[in-house]
Design a protein around this motif. Structure first.
Motif, PDB file in Angstrom:
ATOM      1  N   GLY A   1       0.795  -1.217   0.000  1.00 58.47           N
ATOM      2  CA  GLY A   1       0.000   0.000   0.000  1.00 58.47           C
ATOM      3  C   GLY A   1       0.829   1.269   0.000  1.00 58.47           C
ATOM      4  O   GLY A   1       0.361   2.313   0.464  1.00 58.47           O
ATOM      5  N   THR A   2       2.025   1.193  -0.525  1.00 57.71           N
ATOM      6  CA  THR A   2       2.970   2.318  -0.453  1.00 57.71           C
ATOM      7  C   THR A   2       3.409   2.719  -1.850  1.00 57.71           C
ATOM      8  O   THR A   2       3.818   1.875  -2.648  1.00 57.71           O
ATOM      9  N   GLU A   3       3.341   4.005  -2.133  1.00 58.53           N
ATOM     10  CA  GLU A   3       3.658   4.531  -3.463  1.00 58.53           C
ATOM     11  C   GLU A   3       5.018   5.210  -3.457  1.00 58.53           C
ATOM     12  O   GLU A   3       5.335   5.990  -2.550  1.00 58.53           O
ATOM     13  N   THR A   4       5.824   4.908  -4.468  1.00 59.61           N
ATOM     14  CA  THR A   4       7.107   5.590  -4.623  1.00 59.61           C
ATOM     15  C   THR A   4       6.885   6.954  -5.263  1.00 59.61           C
ATOM     16  O   THR A   4       6.211   7.063  -6.292  1.00 59.61           O
ATOM     17  N   LEU A   5       7.472   7.990  -4.658  1.00 59.11           N
ATOM     18  CA  LEU A   5       7.292   9.363  -5.133  1.00 59.11           C
ATOM     19  C   LEU A   5       8.462   9.859  -5.957  1.00 59.11           C
ATOM     20  O   LEU A   5       8.283  10.533  -6.967  1.00 59.11           O
ATOM     21  N   ARG A   6       9.673   9.534  -5.539  1.00 54.57           N
ATOM     22  CA  ARG A   6      10.871  10.010  -6.248  1.00 54.57           C
ATOM     23  C   ARG A   6      12.084   9.273  -5.704  1.00 54.57           C
ATOM     24  O   ARG A   6      12.022   8.600  -4.674  1.00 54.57           O
ATOM     25  N   LEU A   7      13.179   9.415  -6.426  1.00 57.23           N
ATOM     26  CA  LEU A   7      14.456   8.877  -5.975  1.00 57.23           C
ATOM     27  C   LEU A   7      15.175   9.903  -5.119  1.00 57.23           C
ATOM     28  O   LEU A   7      15.019  11.110  -5.302  1.00 57.23           O
TER      29      LEU A   7
END
Length: 480
Positions: free
Chosen positions: A141-147
């Motif tokens: 349930g976790t979204e990657t936003l940026r590096l």
């Protein structure tokens, strides 16, 4: 102070918990202290559909080159699959296939094999074996936003938790396995990394699939496959019946630009009647439809050339995030598996935190993908209306040679073996240029072309039955 006191825990962050991500985690877990998989959706603990994987509704072939790679990464996975109803199908005899060169014979010894199952079962088996490793954790349930990091080194990723809070997750190595929709090139550009060049070849393929309850069939029921012919000046139409768990058939049809199937249930069977053979339509008339037709149009071949850019340390991309392939050739899962195995082999030789490791790994990962690209994308550009680079004289010459091989394979074991080894990704395309294969191609077919499919008596009985079978399953009709 003891050496252990100086040890700094090495952590790998895998973005995406699908097949590519889980296999990358399996590859790297022996060479680090922990692997954290960031997954946007909740992953089920059973072989059932999950969010974020719409392609699971379509037929997937796991060729032996991929199945062997998965077994080497996660021993025991094959037993999980077959114990849950997956089929191990011998090749070439376990496939009734109409190629552009004619019907294949089925009188050969086993050359390779494929695993026939629904995609949900395939993913479940891999995930189950992986999560037996205490080093591996899934954050659902976790979204990657940026590096995080700089143009010279990636140090982690910023994520959004299910409650809406954001967090920076640090890592020594970040693996992008977020699939076709990967945003990694934008994330990298935001850090000052040069634009990653892309190659796209799009034959305009649309997929439509539906599940059927199989009629009473022999227990070793084959894959049924009618291929398109890129030499014809018409849209390419193809279809496959894949026998899967639960006494079901997963049927996928596909058409290139101008000949696309739709989602209309009444027209699904009609599309199979427009193929180069009526065989699949004849079998579907004996089976019971289960559920609606599912359509997918995102099928372009797309290759992101990370290896051509000065990439930062600590980052690599795998699977569809690096190279996505037209699913009609069935190579996506096998390429992901072989790429993960290449990653594991390199990690066994070099420290994953060492400068240059990620760039070397990206090149190693790219080799299986490049081999599959040659087999699929280089054929797709030959279809009418295909978008991308135009076929060159060399492309057309290679296409004519491949067709000669396919035609010869209808009656020559040497060529059958070579083509099957290459199609299953057990050998590279160079195997098609071995002296014995070249000689066989020059000689051509040894026997007249078959007038129809090479069916067993049991398969003929199912085809020729007077109407839809009301008793289903494979146990009712033993193999003759």
């Amino acid at each position: 102070m003891s050496p252990a006191a100086h040890h700094r825990a090495r952590r790998v962050l895998v973005l995406g918990g699908g097949l590519s991500g889980t296999l990358a985690a399996a590859a790297l877990a022996p060479h680090c202290d922990s692997v954290v998989i960031v997954e946007r959706y909740t992953l089920p603990d059973a072989p059932v559909p999950r969010r974020g994987l719409p392609q699971a509704r379509h037929a997937h072939m796991l060729w032996s080159g991929g199945a062997d790679a998965i077994e080497s990464l996660l021993p025991g996975t094959t037993a999980l699959w077959t114990g849950a109803g997956a089929r191990r199908i011998s090749l070439p005899n376990g496939m009734v296939s109409l190629s552009p060169g004619g019907w294949y014979r089925r009188c050969w010894p086993e050359v390779q094999y494929l695993v026939s199952a629904g995609r949900d079962l395939i993913d479940w088996g891999i995930r189950t074996r992986l999560l037996e490793d205490s080093k591996v954790t899934v954050v659902p349930g976790t979204e990657t936003l940026r590096l995080l990091g700089t143009a010279t080194r990636i140090t982690g990723a910023a994520v959004r938790r299910p409650d809406g809070t954001t967090e920076d997750l640090e890592a020594d190595l970040v693996v992008d396995a977020t699939g076709r929709g990967s945003r990694a090139t934008r994330w990298l550009a935001a850090l000052g990394v040069a634009e990653v060049p892309e190659t796209v070849i799009d034959a305009g393929v649309t997929y439509a699939s539906r599940r059927y309850r199989a009629p009473r069939v022999p227990e070793d029921w084959p894959v049924i496959n009618v291929q398109a012919d890129s030499r014809l000046p018409v849209p390419g139409k193809a279809a496959t019946i894949l026998p899967i768990e639960g006494s079901q058939w997963l049927v996928s049809v596909s058409g290139t630009r101008g000949g696309e199937p739709g989602g209309d249930e009444a027209r699904f069977a009609e599309f199979t009647e427009q193929l180069r053979s009526p065989l699949i339509a004849q079998y579907l008339a004996r089976a019971e439809p289960l559920g609606p037709v599912t359509v997918t149009r995102t099928t372009a071949n797309r290759r992101r050339h990370f290896e051509k850019v000065r990439m930062p340390d600590g980052f690599l991309a795998i699977g569809d995030a690096a190279t996505s392939l037209n699913p009609v050739y069935g190579h996506g899962m096998s390429v992901a598996a072989q790429s993960a195995r290449a990653l594991r082999d390199l990690a066994a030789q070099r420290d994953i935190t060492a400068p240059g490791f990620a760039r070397r790994a990206q090149r190693a990962i790219g080799r299986p993908a490049a081999a599959a690209w040659m087999l699929g994308a280089d054929q797709d550009i030959l279809f009418p209306g295909a978008e991308g680079r135009r076929p060159t004289f060399a492309d057309r010459l290679a296409g004519r040679y491949v067709h000669r091989l396919i035609r010869t394979a209808c009656s020559d074991l040497t060529v059958v073996r070579a083509l099957t080894d290459v199609m299953t990704l057990q050998r590279g395309a160079i195997a098609l240029a071995r002296p014995g294969v070249l000689l066989a191609a020059a000689r051509g077919p040894r026997l007249p072309a078959l007038e129809g499919p090479a069916l067993t008596p049991g398969e003929e009985r199912v085809r020729d039955a007077p109407g839809r079978d009301t008793a289903y399953g494979s146990e009712a009709v033993p193999r003759p």
